[in-house]
Design an enzyme around this catalytic site. Structure first.
Site, PDB file in Angstrom:
ATOM      1  N   LYS A  28      85.473  25.552  28.297  1.00 29.40           N
ATOM      2  CA  LYS A  28      85.398  27.001  28.919  1.00 29.40           C
ATOM      3  C   LYS A  28      85.613  28.059  28.151  1.00 29.40           C
ATOM      4  CE  LYS A  28      85.635  25.267  33.675  1.00 29.40           C
ATOM      5  NZ  LYS A  28      85.935  23.964  33.824  1.00 29.40           N
ATOM      6  N   ASP A  35      92.738  16.317  28.585  1.00 29.96           N
ATOM      7  CA  ASP A  35      91.251  17.366  29.032  1.00 29.96           C
ATOM      8  C   ASP A  35      91.721  18.729  29.096  1.00 29.96           C
ATOM      9  OD1 ASP A  35      89.478  18.837  30.131  1.00 29.96           O
ATOM     10  OD2 ASP A  35      89.022  17.064  31.492  1.00 29.96           O
ATOM     11  N   PHE A  44      89.456  16.414  37.768  1.00 31.28           N
ATOM     12  CA  PHE A  44      88.380  16.797  37.197  1.00 31.28           C
ATOM     13  C   PHE A  44      87.755  16.835  36.132  1.00 31.28           C
ATOM     14  CE2 PHE A  44      84.683  19.711  36.814  1.00 31.28           C
ATOM     15  CZ  PHE A  44      83.816  19.489  37.474  1.00 31.28           C
TER      16      PHE A  44
END
Ligand SMILES: *Cc1c(COP(=O)(O)O)cnc(C)c1O
Length: 403
Positions: free
Chosen positions: A253, A224, A139
């Site tokens: 995040k 990532d 993702f």
């Protein structure tokens, strides 16, 4: 004053139906606890999906935000600002990086990384070297480019035509990747630990092998670390635990502890391809976000905090194993630091969302990572007493589900 009640019904009445939020509405948070409109208390093992790494309303983040709010909110990138410069320098001091680009979300940081990889290839190599390789499942965000790179049909169906030049191969399968990478590959993007896709860690051999093959084929390696970064795994960034250094790293995040900010880190030589005017964002690197991230980074880069994450990992694993000895709902417990996954046993496959609901009823917020995995991403500094109480609530929730 508008005195009309604010209720969950307003969501269905006025918001686009792309989310299905729970029935309760939280109105206040403190540390690892939240309270809803009725004053009911919840223990937070979800962390706003691995975002509020320092809990809710951390005094030092509140101070950084309010202090900056009284000075300067936004100047655009026509001007630079002190918090952004301080944060960029600090991130470079603490990592492999020499240059930083700020954006506002994980998808935007990945978009920047993928665009930079293409541009770097355009600057240095023949026109047939533009291919991007990504792994399934993974993702990388929801922009059209990043969602296509993520390669999950459930997220791309209906949004075609998709951007071309992207190929997929299975995660943790070095042999398959070795078959696919070629002189046409310009970049490879990988999550060191799959977050949304089930909390699965890359094997050291896989990441090492991917690194070597990227170097051999002059392809840029992008990590990532939107979810795995910022202390989440017990190291500042997960690449540090593996001892495998990427060419570009993205993170978001936890970086702002709940304030939207993301960063793309890279070397000076690669960064040179994002020359003046080649890429940009209005809000990226704004003083508010950077001031909060500076305060957050100071805390989550502290070796004692990182050691605490590794210790709390053991506390969670011990507690979860004990629960599992009683109920046998998990076939595997896994994860790194405070990114934890419990893969459901055969009888419970496909039912992860039932656990969210049951936990919520017991006053506990948890996450899933797909239909078969329960995911926990609590604050890095969650007190041991709240871990114990949260696990008690999880145990009650599971007992209720089983009864
Ligand atoms: C959450 C996530 C993203 C997307 O971040 P947004 O801020 O939602 O755009 C990208 N990559 C990974 C690994 C993530 O966990």
């Amino acid at each position: 004053m508008n005195s009309l009640p604010v209720t969950r019904e307003l969501f269905d009445a006025f918001m686009v139906p792309n989310y299905a939020p729970a029935a309760i509405i939280p109105v206040r948070g403190e540390g690892s606890r939240l309270w809803d409109q009725e004053g009911r208390e919840y223990i937070d093992f979800a962390g706003g999906i691995a975002v509020t790494g320092l809990g809710h309303a951390h005094p030092r983040l509140v101070a950084a935000l309010t202090e900056q709010a009284q000075k300067l909110w936004h100047v655009s990138n026509v001007l630079t600002n002190e918090p952004a410069l301080t944060l960029a320098r600090r991130l470079c001091e603490l990592t492999f990086a020499e240059r930083v680009f700020f954006a506002n979300s994980g998808a935007e940081a990945n978009e920047a990384a993928l665009k930079l990889a293409r541009k770097y290839s355009a600057d240095h190599f023949a026109p047939d070297k533009r291919e991007i390789i990504a792994f399934t499942p993974s993702f990388h965000g929801r922009t059209l480019f990043t969602v296509t790179v993520g390669g999950q049909p459930k997220y791309t169906e209906g949004f075609e035509p998709l951007p071309p030049g992207i190929r997929h191969t299975p995660f943790n399968d070095l042999a398959a990747f070795a078959e696919m990478i070629s002189e046409r590959t310009c970049a490879v993007i990988v999550e060191p630990i799959l977050g949304e896709s089930g909390v699965i860690s890359a094997t050291p051999e896989f990441l090492q092998g991917v690194r070597e093959l990227c170097s051999r084929h002059q392809a840029l390696l992008i990590f990532d670390e939107v979810q795995s970064g910022n202390g989440r795994t017990g190291d500042l960034y997960a690449y540090m635990a593996y001892g495998v250094t990427p060419d570009i790293l993205t993170t978001a995040k936890g970086l702002g502890g709940g304030f939207p900010i993301s960063a793309m880190l890279t070397t000076a030589a690669i960064a040179a391809s994002l020359n003046v005017g080649s890429h940009g964002t209005t809000y990226g690197g704004n003083p508010l976000g950077c001031a909060v991230a500076n305060a957050a980074l100071e805390i989550f880069s502290n070796p004692e905090v990182l050691a605490g994450v590794r210790r709390k990992h053991e506390v969670f694993m011990t507690g979860l194993s004990r629960i599992n000895q009683r109920f046998g709902v998990f076939r595997e417990l896994r994860g790194m630091g405070l990114l934890l996954g419990g893969e459901l046993a055969e009888a419970w496959r496909g039912r992860s969302r039932d656990f969210i609901k049951a936990a919520l009823d017991e006053g506990l917020l948890i996450l899933v990572a797909g239909p078969d995995v329960i995911r926990l991403a609590p604050a890095l500094i969650i007190p041991d007493e709240l871990i114990a109480e949260g696990l008690n609530r999880l145990e009650r929730a599971i007992a209720r589900l089983l009864s």
